[in-house]
Write a protein that holds these residues in place. Structure first.
Motif, PDB file in Angstrom:
ATOM      1  N   PHE A  29      18.847  33.651  10.142  1.00  0.00           N
ATOM      2  CA  PHE A  29      17.463  33.213  10.180  1.00  0.00           C
ATOM      3  C   PHE A  29      16.948  32.983   8.766  1.00  0.00           C
ATOM      4  O   PHE A  29      16.328  31.968   8.485  1.00  0.00           O
ATOM      5  N   SER A  30      17.212  33.926   7.887  1.00  0.00           N
ATOM      6  CA  SER A  30      16.818  33.743   6.485  1.00  0.00           C
ATOM      7  C   SER A  30      17.714  34.599   5.603  1.00  0.00           C
ATOM      8  O   SER A  30      18.152  35.672   5.999  1.00  0.00           O
ATOM      9  N   LEU A  31      17.975  34.077   4.418  1.00  0.00           N
ATOM     10  CA  LEU A  31      18.742  34.808   3.410  1.00  0.00           C
ATOM     11  C   LEU A  31      17.825  35.015   2.215  1.00  0.00           C
ATOM     12  O   LEU A  31      17.592  34.104   1.437  1.00  0.00           O
ATOM     13  N   ASN A  32      17.291  36.201   2.083  1.00  0.00           N
ATOM     14  CA  ASN A  32      16.314  36.459   1.034  1.00  0.00           C
ATOM     15  C   ASN A  32      16.979  36.721  -0.314  1.00  0.00           C
ATOM     16  O   ASN A  32      16.543  36.208  -1.341  1.00  0.00           O
ATOM     17  N   VAL A  33      18.014  37.519  -0.307  1.00  0.00           N
ATOM     18  CA  VAL A  33      18.717  37.845  -1.548  1.00  0.00           C
ATOM     19  C   VAL A  33      20.215  37.663  -1.321  1.00  0.00           C
ATOM     20  O   VAL A  33      20.752  38.142  -0.321  1.00  0.00           O
ATOM     21  N   MET A  34      20.843  36.958  -2.231  1.00  0.00           N
ATOM     22  CA  MET A  34      22.290  36.786  -2.206  1.00  0.00           C
ATOM     23  C   MET A  34      22.825  37.273  -3.542  1.00  0.00           C
ATOM     24  O   MET A  34      22.167  37.084  -4.578  1.00  0.00           O
ATOM     25  N   GLY A  35      23.991  37.872  -3.511  1.00  0.00           N
ATOM     26  CA  GLY A  35      24.468  38.392  -4.783  1.00  0.00           C
ATOM     27  C   GLY A  35      25.909  38.815  -4.781  1.00  0.00           C
ATOM     28  O   GLY A  35      26.631  38.654  -3.790  1.00  0.00           O
ATOM     29  N   TRP A  36      26.293  39.328  -5.928  1.00  0.00           N
ATOM     30  CA  TRP A  36      27.653  39.791  -6.150  1.00  0.00           C
ATOM     31  C   TRP A  36      27.626  41.199  -6.736  1.00  0.00           C
ATOM     32  O   TRP A  36      26.807  41.500  -7.621  1.00  0.00           O
ATOM     33  N   TYR A  37      28.525  42.013  -6.251  1.00  0.00           N
ATOM     34  CA  TYR A  37      28.758  43.342  -6.781  1.00  0.00           C
ATOM     35  C   TYR A  37      30.253  43.458  -7.068  1.00  0.00           C
ATOM     36  O   TYR A  37      31.037  42.660  -6.571  1.00  0.00           O
ATOM     37  N   ARG A  38      30.632  44.436  -7.851  1.00  0.00           N
ATOM     38  CA  ARG A  38      32.048  44.621  -8.136  1.00  0.00           C
ATOM     39  C   ARG A  38      32.385  46.098  -8.189  1.00  0.00           C
ATOM     40  O   ARG A  38      31.532  46.951  -8.446  1.00  0.00           O
ATOM     41  N   GLN A  39      33.663  46.344  -7.947  1.00  0.00           N
ATOM     42  CA  GLN A  39      34.156  47.718  -7.990  1.00  0.00           C
ATOM     43  C   GLN A  39      35.527  47.735  -8.639  1.00  0.00           C
ATOM     44  O   GLN A  39      36.466  47.114  -8.131  1.00  0.00           O
ATOM     45  N   ALA A  40      35.611  48.431  -9.746  1.00  0.00           N
ATOM     46  CA  ALA A  40      36.888  48.624 -10.436  1.00  0.00           C
ATOM     47  C   ALA A  40      37.498  49.941  -9.971  1.00  0.00           C
ATOM     48  O   ALA A  40      36.772  50.831  -9.502  1.00  0.00           O
ATOM     49  N   PRO A  41      38.806  50.090 -10.080  1.00  0.00           N
ATOM     50  CA  PRO A  41      39.457  51.332  -9.641  1.00  0.00           C
ATOM     51  C   PRO A  41      38.836  52.552 -10.308  1.00  0.00           C
ATOM     52  O   PRO A  41      38.662  52.593 -11.518  1.00  0.00           O
ATOM     53  N   GLY A  42      38.494  53.535  -9.486  1.00  0.00           N
ATOM     54  CA  GLY A  42      37.923  54.765 -10.000  1.00  0.00           C
ATOM     55  C   GLY A  42      36.444  54.701 -10.308  1.00  0.00           C
ATOM     56  O   GLY A  42      35.857  55.699 -10.734  1.00  0.00           O
ATOM     57  N   PHE A  67      27.646  35.501 -17.348  1.00  0.00           N
ATOM     58  CA  PHE A  67      27.763  35.075 -15.955  1.00  0.00           C
ATOM     59  C   PHE A  67      26.479  34.362 -15.538  1.00  0.00           C
ATOM     60  O   PHE A  67      25.385  34.691 -16.006  1.00  0.00           O
ATOM     61  N   THR A  68      26.637  33.418 -14.610  1.00  0.00           N
ATOM     62  CA  THR A  68      25.488  32.688 -14.072  1.00  0.00           C
ATOM     63  C   THR A  68      25.603  32.631 -12.558  1.00  0.00           C
ATOM     64  O   THR A  68      26.626  32.211 -12.026  1.00  0.00           O
ATOM     65  N   ILE A  69      24.542  33.041 -11.891  1.00  0.00           N
ATOM     66  CA  ILE A  69      24.527  33.001 -10.433  1.00  0.00           C
ATOM     67  C   ILE A  69      23.631  31.861  -9.968  1.00  0.00           C
ATOM     68  O   ILE A  69      22.604  31.561 -10.595  1.00  0.00           O
ATOM     69  N   SER A  70      24.047  31.219  -8.883  1.00  0.00           N
ATOM     70  CA  SER A  70      23.246  30.140  -8.304  1.00  0.00           C
ATOM     71  C   SER A  70      23.437  30.149  -6.799  1.00  0.00           C
ATOM     72  O   SER A  70      24.376  30.764  -6.288  1.00  0.00           O
ATOM     73  N   ARG A  71      22.561  29.457  -6.100  1.00  0.00           N
ATOM     74  CA  ARG A  71      22.665  29.406  -4.640  1.00  0.00           C
ATOM     75  C   ARG A  71      22.320  28.016  -4.154  1.00  0.00           C
ATOM     76  O   ARG A  71      21.564  27.279  -4.800  1.00  0.00           O
ATOM     77  N   ASP A  72      22.886  27.672  -3.005  1.00  0.00           N
ATOM     78  CA  ASP A  72      22.594  26.414  -2.329  1.00  0.00           C
ATOM     79  C   ASP A  72      22.073  26.776  -0.946  1.00  0.00           C
ATOM     80  O   ASP A  72      22.845  27.167  -0.070  1.00  0.00           O
ATOM     81  N   ASN A  73      20.773  26.674  -0.773  1.00  0.00           N
ATOM     82  CA  ASN A  73      20.165  27.096   0.489  1.00  0.00           C
ATOM     83  C   ASN A  73      20.523  26.163   1.642  1.00  0.00           C
ATOM     84  O   ASN A  73      20.455  26.570   2.804  1.00  0.00           O
ATOM     85  N   THR A  74      20.900  24.948   1.340  1.00  0.00           N
ATOM     86  CA  THR A  74      21.267  24.013   2.412  1.00  0.00           C
ATOM     87  C   THR A  74      22.637  24.354   3.006  1.00  0.00           C
ATOM     88  O   THR A  74      22.929  23.987   4.140  1.00  0.00           O
ATOM     89  N   LYS A  75      23.444  25.058   2.224  1.00  0.00           N
ATOM     90  CA  LYS A  75      24.794  25.405   2.682  1.00  0.00           C
ATOM     91  C   LYS A  75      24.978  26.912   2.846  1.00  0.00           C
ATOM     92  O   LYS A  75      26.077  27.367   3.196  1.00  0.00           O
ATOM     93  N   ASN A  76      23.939  27.683   2.555  1.00  0.00           N
ATOM     94  CA  ASN A  76      24.026  29.152   2.623  1.00  0.00           C
ATOM     95  C   ASN A  76      25.173  29.678   1.762  1.00  0.00           C
ATOM     96  O   ASN A  76      25.974  30.507   2.205  1.00  0.00           O
ATOM     97  N   THR A  77      25.246  29.161   0.546  1.00  0.00           N
ATOM     98  CA  THR A  77      26.298  29.605  -0.374  1.00  0.00           C
ATOM     99  C   THR A  77      25.694  30.185  -1.639  1.00  0.00           C
ATOM    100  O   THR A  77      24.595  29.818  -2.056  1.00  0.00           O
ATOM    101  N   VAL A  78      26.436  31.091  -2.235  1.00  0.00           N
ATOM    102  CA  VAL A  78      26.077  31.656  -3.525  1.00  0.00           C
ATOM    103  C   VAL A  78      27.310  31.579  -4.422  1.00  0.00           C
ATOM    104  O   VAL A  78      28.427  31.848  -3.961  1.00  0.00           O
ATOM    105  N   THR A  79      27.098  31.184  -5.652  1.00  0.00           N
ATOM    106  CA  THR A  79      28.196  30.964  -6.586  1.00  0.00           C
ATOM    107  C   THR A  79      27.974  31.793  -7.849  1.00  0.00           C
ATOM    108  O   THR A  79      26.833  31.928  -8.307  1.00  0.00           O
ATOM    109  N   LEU A  80      29.053  32.339  -8.344  1.00  0.00           N
ATOM    110  CA  LEU A  80      29.010  33.112  -9.588  1.00  0.00           C
ATOM    111  C   LEU A  80      29.943  32.447 -10.591  1.00  0.00           C
ATOM    112  O   LEU A  80      31.156  32.440 -10.391  1.00  0.00           O
TER     113      LEU A  80
END
Length: 123
Positions: A29-42, A67-80
């Motif tokens: 229905f809606s995507l308010n926040v899109m993002g990226w997280y990361r986890q390194a071993p330990g 790093f630069t984050i962007s989104r395309d709301n027409t395709k529901n994609t987020v790019t890093l």
């Protein structure tokens, strides 16, 4: 149900670049926040970057300026876009979307995670 598909991880030398993409599909229905997280071993999972409505961005201290984050709301994609990569950027990167699934008449909160894509930076 909402599915996230991440692409773009891999192996790169320090100083190089990689681009991660995440596509959301399903009963969105809606995507308010899109993002990226990361986890390194330990380590605990940490914020990399998020982008909200109106393209308001937030970056983790260790990646700001590289790093630069962007989104395309027409395709529901987020790019890093990740530039000037360092060995310490090595981790599994997870896409996250928050908003609402369903429809205008029947929506429910959404907080979905991708399966993760591995980024390895060799020094």
């Amino acid at each position: 149900q909402v599915q996230l598909v991440e692409t773009g991880g891999g192996l790169v030398q320090a100083g190089g670049s990689l681009r991660l993409s995440c596509a959301a599909s399903g009963t969105i229905f809606s995507l308010n926040v899109m993002g990226w997280y990361r986890q390194a071993p330990g380590n605990l999972r940490e914020l990399v970057a998020t982008i909200g409505n109106g393209d308001v961005t937030k970056y983790g201290d260790s990646v700001r300026g590289r790093f630069t984050i962007s989104r395309d709301n027409t395709k529901n994609t987020v790019t890093l876009q990740m530039d000037s990569l360092k060995a310490e950027d090595t981790a599994v990167y997870y896409c996250n979307v928050r908003g609402y699934s369903g429809s205008y008449y029947s929506s429910r909160p959404l907080d979905a995670w991708g399966q993760g894509t591995r980024v390895t930076v060799s020094s």
